[in-house]
Enzyme design. Structure first.
Site, PDB file in Angstrom:
ATOM      1  CG  ASP A  95      -1.931   1.257   1.212  1.00  0.00           C
ATOM      2  OD1 ASP A  95      -3.038   1.257   0.505  1.00  0.00           O
ATOM      3  OD2 ASP A  95      -1.592   2.122   2.169  1.00  0.00           O
ATOM      4  CG  HIS A  96       1.948   4.809  -3.053  1.00  0.00           C
ATOM      5  ND1 HIS A  96       3.186   4.627  -2.816  1.00  0.00           N
ATOM      6  CD2 HIS A  96       1.996   5.961  -4.032  1.00  0.00           C
ATOM      7  CE1 HIS A  96       3.847   5.626  -3.665  1.00  0.00           C
ATOM      8  NE2 HIS A  96       3.094   6.314  -4.224  1.00  0.00           N
ATOM      9  CB  SER A  97      -1.320   5.001   2.959  1.00  0.00           C
ATOM     10  OG  SER A  97      -2.662   4.740   2.010  1.00  0.00           O
ATOM     11  CB  VAL A 156       6.414   3.261   2.142  1.00  0.00           C
ATOM     12  CG1 VAL A 156       6.509   3.099   3.632  1.00  0.00           C
ATOM     13  CG2 VAL A 156       5.620   2.009   1.659  1.00  0.00           C
ATOM     14  NE  ARG A 178       5.442   9.208   1.146  1.00  0.00           N
ATOM     15  CZ  ARG A 178       4.242   8.602   1.271  1.00  0.00           C
ATOM     16  NH1 ARG A 178       3.527   8.924   2.366  1.00  0.00           N
ATOM     17  NH2 ARG A 178       3.713   7.838   0.421  1.00  0.00           N
TER      18      ARG A 178
END
Length: 643
Positions: free
Chosen positions: A360-362, A364, A484
């Site tokens: 999941d990209h939330s 990392v 990020r």
């Protein structure tokens, strides 16, 4: 002397509080409290550069707005550009809305280590579309020459042993700090990648994070086989590996014996739209058995999926099959129920050598997947004859997680499978290797490989669709605290001019070459600015968030047609170095006629993957790659002929 000791103690406490704060979830959504102290106070290991990293800057407002106009100009008429210039000028006037927003953003910067990071997490957590096949990155390994469950477990055992080794090194702060060209990168995401998970909610999701380096951090992994979930510890209380590869192999054998018959495909629920999954999740959490099983999955170091897969003799069919496995498990009738798509770290291994990483990209970004898999590969290369070790039968058995599922939840699982299959049916994946040349030949021609490919992508889109695309290219911000990802707009006035000149016989070849080098230099400069925190996209995103949070009316700018047009991205691209992966799949957002493209520029060839949910009549990925290869060849031949 006492005063000096007090100062040192206070300084150490401040450092520990800072590093602790980066681990806390956006919201405490579980019934289990997070650990609140570090297992190590050392700053000589993984976190040795963390305190000295710069905070993420706020670029100059006028600089960003000029970039906004420049990126917009290649896509519109002269009249439209003049209109938008007036909108931007009014936004930027002294004492105007732009300056008000900029001032508040600068204040936020002074009050935080990274003014962007929380907002960026929320950006993903507010999305209501499924994260699978839309926003989550996936990494497909080169297939192994294995067949059958026995060899699958051999391979899975050493892969998992490598993951455990990485987890231990992070927990003990022995993982070497990552540097890029000598510049230290933030290690924050490396800790968030383990023991973390996305949790569905309305109107937005949340994340839980149980950092592996805290005293009471979870020490277990989750193994999924035939839709059954199992748990066993892999680290001891000192955060050192508890199990060897041989012992892990024994545990996996036991799991195979205990999962001969497929169970309900509970994992399919995590592929649903977020509001739908949130409703089912709330119902499941009302049962204590379900609540504990869900918590065990969410808090685990990671999820390892053992898949029953199909053997293909045709390489192209096998590659397509492997790509769908890593992206979503291949569908409801294959292994999509054998997943937990909310998990930040998820590894899969098939019975015919397929393997990959999904996350999941939330919390990392995708670059971590490559670093982890590289470290796993290094571990395996150094591993000796692990099969020679004898394993005691006293080894505690894995714990099977139970779910209490009523008819309503079982129906929701069936519906989730139908929805995923519909999305997958129209999902296109293109995987091709361009073998005519690679990095070496481009550099020998004094060409910047990444910029060269970006211009070829633009030219290909223009040839196929008759207009220039809006193209994002990912650029890492991990040189900053809690950094990020930034994006750069690769279509510029210079690249647009080259595409026009390349097809115009009235231009002299020497002039065309000059324009190409100018375009490549502009691309290089934009990339360097983005990496140094001077990008445009995140700055404008921050100004918009400031306006929303402070109820400031900035609609004249952010609701202008130019803003809407600028935010429709046709191609999201990423250049991933190295040759460890067969393919990487970049996240894409739900937008009409858009796709995500990954490429890896290797010495003698270039590896491409492209994926989209568009119907074949609108954007055919294989046709795009074929035309891209023509553009690359024509551009290289043109430059070579001028040498």
């Amino acid at each position: 002397m006492v005063s000096q000791l007090l100062k040192m103690a206070l300084s150490d406490c401040q450092r520990r509080l800072y590093h602790l704060s980066r681990h806390l979830p956006l919201r405490d959504v579980t019934a289990w409290p997070l650990s609140s102290s570090y297992s190590s106070t050392s700053h000589n290991g993984t976190l040795m550069y963390e305190d000295s990293l710069p905070c993420f800057p706020v670029p100059n407002l006028q600089q960003t707005l000029q970039k906004y106009l420049r990126q917009y100009q290649p896509h519109v008429t002269k009249e439209e550009f003049e209109r938008v210039s007036k909108v931007v000028k009014k936004f930027a006037k002294p004492g105007g809305i732009g300056e008000q927003l900029q001032g508040r953003l600068l204040l936020r910067k002074e009050q935080t280590d990274n003014w962007l990071s929380d907002w960026w997490q929320e950006y993903y957590l507010k999305m209501r579309e499924p994260n699978v096949l839309t926003t989550a990155p996936a990494f497909l390994s080169h297939p192994q020459d294995i067949s059958g469950v026995d060899q699958q477990l051999d391979y899975a055992s050493i892969l998992l042993a490598g993951v455990v080794s990485i987890s231990s090194s992070l927990a003990r702060h022995e993982f070497p700090p990552v540097k890029v060209m000598g510049v230290p990168m933030s290690m924050d995401q490396y800790f968030k990648s383990l023991c973390s998970c996305r949790i569905p909610g309305v109107p937005m999701d949340t994340c839980c994070c149980y950092p592996v380096d805290t005293v009471n951090a979870p020490r277990h992994v989750i193994i999924v086989r035939n839709n059954h979930f199992f748990k066993f510890d892999v680290l001891d209380i000192h955060k050192t590996p508890l199990l060897s590869a041989a012992m892990i192999h024994k545990q996996l054998q036991r799991i195979v014996e205990a999962s001969r018959v497929p169970g309900p495909a509970v994992g399919l629920l995590t592929s649903e739209r977020r509001d739908t999954w949130a409703g089912v999740y709330a119902k499941m959490m009302q049962n204590e058995v379900n609540a504990h099983s869900l918590h065990d999955i969410q808090s685990s170091l990671g999820v390892v999926c053992l898949d029953e897969t199909t053997k293909f003799t045709n390489e192209e069919e096998g590659t397509q099959y492997g790509a769908r496995l890593v992206l979503c498990g291949g569908g409801s009738q294959q292994n999509s129920g054998n997943r937990w798509f909310d998990k930040t770290f998820q590894l899969f291994i098939g019975t015919n050598g397929e393997a990959g990483l999904y996350g999941d990209h939330s919390l990392v970004d995708g670059v971590l997947g490559h670093v982890f898999l590289q470290k796993v590969a290094e571990f395996i290369n150094e591993l000796g004859d692990w099969k020679a070790e004898s394993v005691s039968s006293d080894l505690p058995h894995p714990e099977k997680l139970e779910f209490i599922l009523d008819s309503e939840i079982l129906d929701a699982i069936d519906v989730a499978g139908i929805h995923l299959d519909r999305l997958l049916d129209r999902y296109q994946i293109g995987l091709k290797s361009f073998t005519s040349f690679g990095k070496k030949q481009l550099k020998n021609l004094n060409l910047r490989p990444d910029g060269f490919i970006q211009i070829a992508i633009q030219m290909t889109f223009w040839r196929m669709f008759g207009y220039l695309p809006s193209v994002f290219e990912a650029s890492s911000l991990q040189a900053f605290k809690l950094g990020r990802m930034e994006h750069i707009r690769t279509v510029t006035n210079e690249s647009a001019e080259f595409i026009k000149a390349f097809h115009d016989k009235s231009y002299k070849p020497a002039d065309k070459l000059t324009i190409l080098h100018q375009a490549l230099e502009v691309h290089r400069k934009m990339n360097m600015e983005a990496k140094s925190g001077q990008g445009m996209e995140r700055h404008l995103f921050g100004l918009q968030r400031i306006a929303e949070e402070n109820d400031i009316d900035a609609s004249e700018f952010f609701e202008d047609p130019s803003w809407k047009r600028s935010n429709h991205i046709h191609l999201r691209t990423a250049n991933i170095p190295g040759d460890l992966m067969k393919a990487t799949f970049s996240p894409r957002m739900y937008q009409y006629q858009s796709a995500a493209m990954w490429y890896s520029i290797r010495d003698e060839h270039i590896q491409f993957s492209i994926n989209t949910t568009e119907e074949r009549t609108i954007f055919d990925v294989n046709s795009f790659l074929e035309n891209l290869f023509i553009s690359l060849t024509e551009m290289k031949d043109f430059v070579q002929n001028q040498s």
